[in-house]
Structures are given as C-alpha cells and as structure tokens.
Write a protein that holds these residues in place. Sequence first.
Motif, PDB file in Angstrom:
ATOM      1  N   TYR A 281      29.322  73.278 -32.161  1.00 33.61           N
ATOM      2  CA  TYR A 281      28.888  74.582 -32.105  1.00 33.61           C
ATOM      3  C   TYR A 281      28.791  75.061 -33.595  1.00 33.61           C
ATOM      4  O   TYR A 281      28.624  76.588 -33.531  1.00 33.61           O
ATOM      5  CB  TYR A 281      29.940  75.473 -31.391  1.00 33.61           C
ATOM      6  N   ALA A 282      29.144  74.248 -34.635  1.00 32.76           N
ATOM      7  CA  ALA A 282      29.191  74.954 -35.831  1.00 32.76           C
ATOM      8  C   ALA A 282      28.213  74.132 -36.554  1.00 32.76           C
ATOM      9  O   ALA A 282      28.121  74.118 -38.034  1.00 32.76           O
ATOM     10  CB  ALA A 282      30.466  74.733 -36.311  1.00 32.76           C
ATOM     11  N   GLN A 283      27.061  73.546 -35.893  1.00 34.86           N
ATOM     12  CA  GLN A 283      26.119  72.896 -36.621  1.00 34.86           C
ATOM     13  C   GLN A 283      25.341  73.595 -37.751  1.00 34.86           C
ATOM     14  O   GLN A 283      24.903  72.701 -38.743  1.00 34.86           O
ATOM     15  CB  GLN A 283      25.381  71.926 -35.754  1.00 34.86           C
ATOM     16  N   ASP A 284      25.006  74.740 -37.573  1.00 35.75           N
ATOM     17  CA  ASP A 284      24.371  75.383 -38.533  1.00 35.75           C
ATOM     18  C   ASP A 284      24.986  75.758 -39.814  1.00 35.75           C
ATOM     19  O   ASP A 284      24.721  76.170 -40.621  1.00 35.75           O
ATOM     20  CB  ASP A 284      23.868  76.863 -37.718  1.00 35.75           C
ATOM     21  N   LYS A 285      26.334  75.528 -39.684  1.00 40.32           N
ATOM     22  CA  LYS A 285      27.251  75.950 -40.775  1.00 40.32           C
ATOM     23  C   LYS A 285      27.891  74.540 -41.247  1.00 40.32           C
ATOM     24  O   LYS A 285      28.040  74.449 -42.914  1.00 40.32           O
ATOM     25  CB  LYS A 285      28.459  76.864 -40.427  1.00 40.32           C
ATOM     26  N   ILE A 286      28.157  73.685 -40.742  1.00 40.25           N
ATOM     27  CA  ILE A 286      29.072  72.248 -41.121  1.00 40.25           C
ATOM     28  C   ILE A 286      27.913  71.149 -40.959  1.00 40.25           C
ATOM     29  O   ILE A 286      27.539  70.941 -39.856  1.00 40.25           O
ATOM     30  CB  ILE A 286      30.273  71.977 -40.198  1.00 40.25           C
ATOM     31  N   SER A 287      27.465  70.560 -42.145  1.00 40.11           N
ATOM     32  CA  SER A 287      26.478  69.401 -42.114  1.00 40.11           C
ATOM     33  C   SER A 287      27.015  68.345 -41.337  1.00 40.11           C
ATOM     34  O   SER A 287      26.298  67.589 -40.989  1.00 40.11           O
ATOM     35  CB  SER A 287      25.866  69.320 -43.374  1.00 40.11           C
ATOM     36  N   LEU A 288      28.333  68.115 -41.461  1.00 44.99           N
ATOM     37  CA  LEU A 288      29.119  66.807 -40.925  1.00 44.99           C
ATOM     38  C   LEU A 288      29.280  67.041 -39.356  1.00 44.99           C
ATOM     39  O   LEU A 288      29.829  66.012 -38.855  1.00 44.99           O
ATOM     40  CB  LEU A 288      30.353  66.754 -41.573  1.00 44.99           C
ATOM     41  N   ALA A 289      28.892  68.028 -38.715  1.00 46.58           N
ATOM     42  CA  ALA A 289      29.131  68.520 -37.422  1.00 46.58           C
ATOM     43  C   ALA A 289      28.700  67.319 -36.440  1.00 46.58           C
ATOM     44  O   ALA A 289      29.362  67.120 -35.510  1.00 46.58           O
ATOM     45  CB  ALA A 289      28.691  69.853 -37.006  1.00 46.58           C
ATOM     46  N   GLY A 290      27.475  67.019 -36.792  1.00 47.69           N
ATOM     47  CA  GLY A 290      26.939  66.124 -35.805  1.00 47.69           C
ATOM     48  C   GLY A 290      27.786  64.795 -35.626  1.00 47.69           C
ATOM     49  O   GLY A 290      27.770  64.223 -34.688  1.00 47.69           O
ATOM     50  N   ILE A 291      28.088  64.284 -37.055  1.00 42.09           N
ATOM     51  CA  ILE A 291      28.922  63.195 -37.089  1.00 42.09           C
ATOM     52  C   ILE A 291      30.261  63.283 -36.440  1.00 42.09           C
ATOM     53  O   ILE A 291      30.751  62.652 -36.001  1.00 42.09           O
ATOM     54  CB  ILE A 291      28.905  62.676 -38.633  1.00 42.09           C
ATOM     55  N   ALA A 292      30.827  64.489 -36.860  1.00 44.55           N
ATOM     56  CA  ALA A 292      32.267  64.847 -36.066  1.00 44.55           C
ATOM     57  C   ALA A 292      32.287  64.852 -34.541  1.00 44.55           C
ATOM     58  O   ALA A 292      33.196  64.524 -34.040  1.00 44.55           O
ATOM     59  CB  ALA A 292      32.689  66.017 -36.628  1.00 44.55           C
ATOM     60  N   SER A 293      31.170  65.349 -33.939  1.00 40.42           N
ATOM     61  CA  SER A 293      31.448  65.409 -32.371  1.00 40.42           C
ATOM     62  C   SER A 293      30.669  64.091 -31.807  1.00 40.42           C
ATOM     63  O   SER A 293      30.802  64.193 -30.518  1.00 40.42           O
ATOM     64  CB  SER A 293      30.298  66.715 -32.159  1.00 40.42           C
ATOM     65  N   GLY A 294      30.621  63.181 -32.973  1.00 38.84           N
ATOM     66  CA  GLY A 294      30.432  61.756 -32.100  1.00 38.84           C
ATOM     67  C   GLY A 294      28.869  61.245 -32.142  1.00 38.84           C
ATOM     68  O   GLY A 294      28.317  61.690 -31.141  1.00 38.84           O
TER      69      GLY A 294
END
Length: 348
Positions: free
Chosen positions: A105-118
């Motif tokens: 839900y924070a992919q537009d702010k956190i560039s690592l979000a995709g890796i974090a969410s798996g």
Amino acid sequence: MKMLTHYRKKFAVYASAITLGVSAALAVSPAAAQDTFTWKVQSHWPGSSSSYEDSLVRLKNVIEERTDGRLKLQLYESGALFKAQETFNAVSRGILEMGTISPAYAQDKISLAGIASGLPFAFRNVWEAAYFHQNLGFEQMLRDEAAEHGVYWATDKVYPTEMVVKNPINSWEDFTKLKIRSSGALQKFLTEAGAAASYIPGGELYTALDSGVVDGAHWGAAQGASSMGLYEVAKYHVQPGLNIAGTDAIIVSQKALDKLPEDMQKIVKQALDEQFWVRTNEYLYKERITLAKAIAEDGVEINTLPDDVQDRLVKTAQSMWDEEGKRSENAQKALDMLKSYLTDLGYL
C-alpha cells in the motif's frame, strides 16, 4: 543575642523556601507522571482477521502495560477512518499516530515496498526471510526510507502467503482460468503468470469469493483464511506458498514518537522489535494447528501445485525480480543483497 535572633530568622526564611520548593515539586511530579497520550491506530486488518487480535491488540496491551497506561492506543479496524491505501499518508502527515499496512500500500512512497511485500518464490523457509530482515540489514533499509517521510517502520512478522481456491489447480490451464484476489507485487506476478488478479478490500473479500467474483484469494495463509471464513466457500488450500515475506508492517508517526518522553519512546521501539520475533514464531505455530483443524473439521484439502505449474511460476517470478531493482538505487542494492543471499543458500 541580636545575632542569634538574626540567624534564626534567616534560617526560618531558608526553611520556608525549601518547604515551598519541595511542596511545588511534589505538586508537579504526580501531574507529570500522570500525563497520558492517546494514539489513534488505523489498521488494514478487519476486526475478524486473526492478526487484528494477535498482532494489534497484543501490541496495544504490551505498550499500555509497560508505560503504566501513560500511552493508550485507540484501535480502528480496516476502513473505519481511512482506506487502507491512505493510511501511510495519514501517518506520514501526523493525522494518525500509528497504523498497520501491507508494504504494497506504500509502493508510491517506499521503493523497497515490492521486495518487502514479498518477491514470489524467493525464500523457501520463514527463518530465511527473518534473517534477511534482521541480520542482513533489510529492516534498517526499510526504516531509513520510511524516515524520509516522517514514518518509523517496523515489520510486524514474516510469514508465508498461500492461496485458497474453490476448485483445485491440476494443470496450467486451470491456473490461467483463475480470478484471484491479490495485492501488491503478488497481484502483478499472478497477472503476468496468466491468471486474472485484482485487489479487493478485506471487508469485501468473503462476499466476492462466495458470489464468484473471484475463484481464489490470499489473505495470509491458513490463519487468515480461517479467520475470514474463506474455507466456508473455498475448500482447497494451495501449496507451496506464493511467497514468504514481511507482508504486514506497523508504521508510527515520527512526530508523535518525538512528543513522547524518552523512556516511552524506548518502550515503543523495544515493543516493536520484540513484536517481530514473537509474532513470527507464533504465526508459524498457529499456521500448523489451524490448517490441521481446517482439514479435520471443515473438509479442506491441500492442493499441491503440479511440478510443471510450479516451474512456470518460478520462471515468471524470477523474471519479475529485476523489475523491482529498477525502482531506485536502494531497491537495486536490496535486490543484489537478496540474490547473493539466495545464492549462498543454494537456490540460485
């Protein structure tokens, strides 16, 4: 005699001053000690989700107990104040003091979000993901990125994400016919793999599955499916998991954190660090007993994906990993670290 009287008067003045000072200190100290803070906490979990009780209510109880009630958490379930995708911005701006989100839900702010969410089909065991976060520094990388937006980031737990489907997947054709509720990187992955994946809020998920809007869904794994009632309408639990990741995160407004006394700031941070390990291990335990119960009492069956389906999904997954690295230099650094780690484990 006059000199003695003079000193007696002077002593009386000093004594009175000391008495007034002590009295003032006593008058202020209890009030200061009783100063309380109330934080609004917007969750992305519906109240019926197992993680709402096991993660969020647990955290509330721990923080309130360890601060002697000086910091109280006022909990709101998914959608009560903001949409799940708006929670990060609300916390970033200080409108909410705390929230829970999926990194997706924070992919537009956190560039690592995709890796974090798996990243799909990366880790094979939960301990591998935990080690990546806490020992190799990925958690700190997430925390540093979030700090740029005035947010303190803490991964709630790492765990597998596994689908439930209404009909078994016995072939690649079965998979490509699926309409699946998904989110974040997994939604993109499932779509690129050939299924039709779409996002549906948690509160609408059961109805969508029951009515046939979707044929399958993932909401955590066994615990999520059971707590949301998904096994009532989808009797096949698909393995292996789509990913193992820090799919849930707790976010705190840095402004709100800075307003707390130093001892309370430490309590909050320590409680969040502890939460990761407590909930990761607890989740694994509850997964095992929840799935066993669903099989025994609800007629749920394990649907192990055929080898050819798994092979195709792995190839699609690995082709997607590099896309996440293109989001930023930081994301590429994290991806390189992940690939090196997986190579050390013998997976690449």
